[in-house]
Design a protein around this motif. Sequence first.
Motif, mmCIF file in Angstrom:
data_model
loop_
_atom_site.group_PDB
_atom_site.id
_atom_site.type_symbol
_atom_site.label_atom_id
_atom_site.label_comp_id
_atom_site.label_asym_id
_atom_site.label_seq_id
_atom_site.Cartn_x
_atom_site.Cartn_y
_atom_site.Cartn_z
ATOM 1 N N CYS A 111 30.401 39.448 37.341
ATOM 2 C CA CYS A 111 30.636 38.020 37.581
ATOM 3 C C CYS A 111 29.950 37.606 38.874
ATOM 4 C CB CYS A 111 32.132 37.726 37.662
ATOM 5 S SG CYS A 111 33.004 38.048 36.129
ATOM 6 N N LEU B 153 43.241 42.227 37.407
ATOM 7 C CA LEU B 153 43.983 41.145 38.051
ATOM 8 C C LEU B 153 45.137 41.708 38.877
ATOM 9 C CD1 LEU B 153 44.752 38.137 38.434
ATOM 10 C CD2 LEU B 153 46.031 38.326 36.280
ATOM 11 N N ALA C 257 36.518 28.847 31.727
ATOM 12 C CA ALA C 257 37.050 30.137 32.172
ATOM 13 C C ALA C 257 36.861 30.345 33.665
ATOM 14 C CB ALA C 257 36.382 31.270 31.400
ATOM 15 N N GLY D 238 40.698 43.504 32.096
ATOM 16 C CA GLY D 238 40.912 42.269 32.846
ATOM 17 C C GLY D 238 42.291 42.131 33.464
ATOM 18 N N THR E 287 39.521 32.782 35.377
ATOM 19 C CA THR E 287 39.300 34.194 35.071
ATOM 20 C C THR E 287 38.073 34.731 35.801
ATOM 21 O OG1 THR E 287 40.327 33.984 32.893
ATOM 22 C CG2 THR E 287 38.820 35.832 33.211
ATOM 23 N N GLU F 123 48.251 31.483 31.614
ATOM 24 C CA GLU F 123 46.792 31.330 31.670
ATOM 25 C C GLU F 123 46.075 32.663 31.874
ATOM 26 O OE1 GLU F 123 48.312 29.621 35.700
ATOM 27 O OE2 GLU F 123 49.075 30.014 33.686
ATOM 28 N N PHE F 124 46.792 33.673 32.409
ATOM 29 C CA PHE F 124 46.196 34.997 32.541
ATOM 30 C C PHE F 124 46.387 35.823 31.269
ATOM 31 C CE2 PHE F 124 46.996 34.504 37.303
ATOM 32 C CZ PHE F 124 45.682 34.192 37.556
ATOM 33 N N PRO G 20 35.293 35.705 29.119
ATOM 34 C CA PRO G 20 34.873 34.420 29.711
ATOM 35 C C PRO G 20 33.402 34.091 29.462
ATOM 36 C CG PRO G 20 34.932 36.109 31.404
ATOM 37 C CD PRO G 20 35.403 36.770 30.141
ATOM 38 N N ALA H 198 44.067 34.634 28.410
ATOM 39 C CA ALA H 198 42.628 34.541 28.662
ATOM 40 C C ALA H 198 41.885 35.657 27.945
ATOM 41 C CB ALA H 198 42.363 34.614 30.161
ATOM 42 N N TYR H 199 40.714 35.330 27.409
ATOM 43 C CA TYR H 199 39.892 36.341 26.754
ATOM 44 C C TYR H 199 38.535 36.368 27.436
ATOM 45 C CZ TYR H 199 37.621 39.078 23.109
ATOM 46 O OH TYR H 199 36.925 40.040 22.442
#
Length: 452
Positions: free
Chosen positions: A297, A338, A107, A334, A110, A94-95, A101, A98-99
């Motif tokens: 975010c 993380l 998303a 990203g 993320t 899932e990481f 969000p 992921a693109y």
Amino acid sequence: MRYLPLTDADRRAMLDVVGAASIDDLFVDVPAQARLDAKIAELPDHASEWAVERHMAGLARQNLVAGDVPFFLGAGAYRHHVPASVDHLIQRGEFLTAYTPYQPEIAQGTLQVLFEFQSQVARLFGCDVANASMYDGSTACWEAIGMARRITKRKKALIAEGLHPHYVSVAKTMARFTGDELVTCAPELTPDGDVDALTAAVDKDTSCVVVQYPDILGRISDLSALSAAAHEVGALLVVVVTEPVALGAIRAPGDMGADIVVGEGQSLGVGLQFGGPYLGLFATQQKYVRQMPGRLCGETVDASGKRGFVLTLSTREQHIRREKATSNICTNSGLCALAFSIHMTLLGERGLRELAMLNHARAVEAAEVLAAVPGIRVLNNSFFNEFTIIFDTDARDVARTLADQSVLAGVSLGRLYPGEEALANGLIVAVTETTTSEDIAALAAALKEVLA
């Protein structure tokens, strides 16, 4: 069969729109000496897959692996221990898949990770708010200069002599297109930084003062007076941190009045990786948030009152505002962000402080041992895990000789500042928690033999 998605007419139409006579005109900014004008003679026209794999494996065997030898390289990229759990977690499907969000309803994971990352960076740097990362430390540094120009409406940036020369080079490249005036010079081999000289140079034409902390020579300065001098004339203080682990032991730049703090996040979770990909960190104070580049975010609540996360202030970004955007950067690193966030979470505040103190203690041990070697002088009055030593001979020759003996002694200033003969005898030595007393003894013994 070759894949040719464009016809000659398609290419001609695009060239006409941008005003170029040929495709070659698009590359005029690339120096002539960096362009190929013929095929590479050493490369065959074709080879089988297994032959290429065998050839590349042979080349790879020529590498000297950092963990296999005494390793003292630093100058912006540091070897720290990255817990195995970091790599395990970032490789979860899932990481990895992921693109961007842009659709928060699918998303949330993320977005939450990036929100937590921003919170960690803001606290680490002593700022109100951080973005969701940038490409690397050098591009983040330039973005800070551009942000200061937008805020102050001025174009003169004072750059401390101790800013990493690669960061300076990136800023000079970008300033060619914006008209910013960058006032900078090579460092002098003095025990302390140039904060007093910078403070005296600030005037009403200054948009920002850019200073590295600790600087390229490992020196640490109190930036409070510099911050006050900048603010007195309406300029901003930009602080660059290439070793974020240091902030587990020394004051956060925001606590000394920094308006923008940027840096390189490679030290935490990312690893050396042959020079990239790395992770740009960017934080600022709340009053400047609308001029901050990159993505941000935020936390909100949904229609049911449940906690949720979204992209905020994205109207600043290039994919929406095009040439009116605050930056051409509209994405973030990203996966590296993380990894940084997971490593920070595993450490916690107490763990980060302990890691920082361990780094400093190992560096103090190394400095004391090396200072006892005839022909070596330790430059610094202060340092964290990196310091500069001075020889009576060219440090480039010393470093190459030791590398041939499988001891990576450090980064020579002559390599970073070619042509600056006054710096040629300096060597930057970095020591982290991965450095052992045996490594330090091996370095000292090798230097004693070479300098005898």
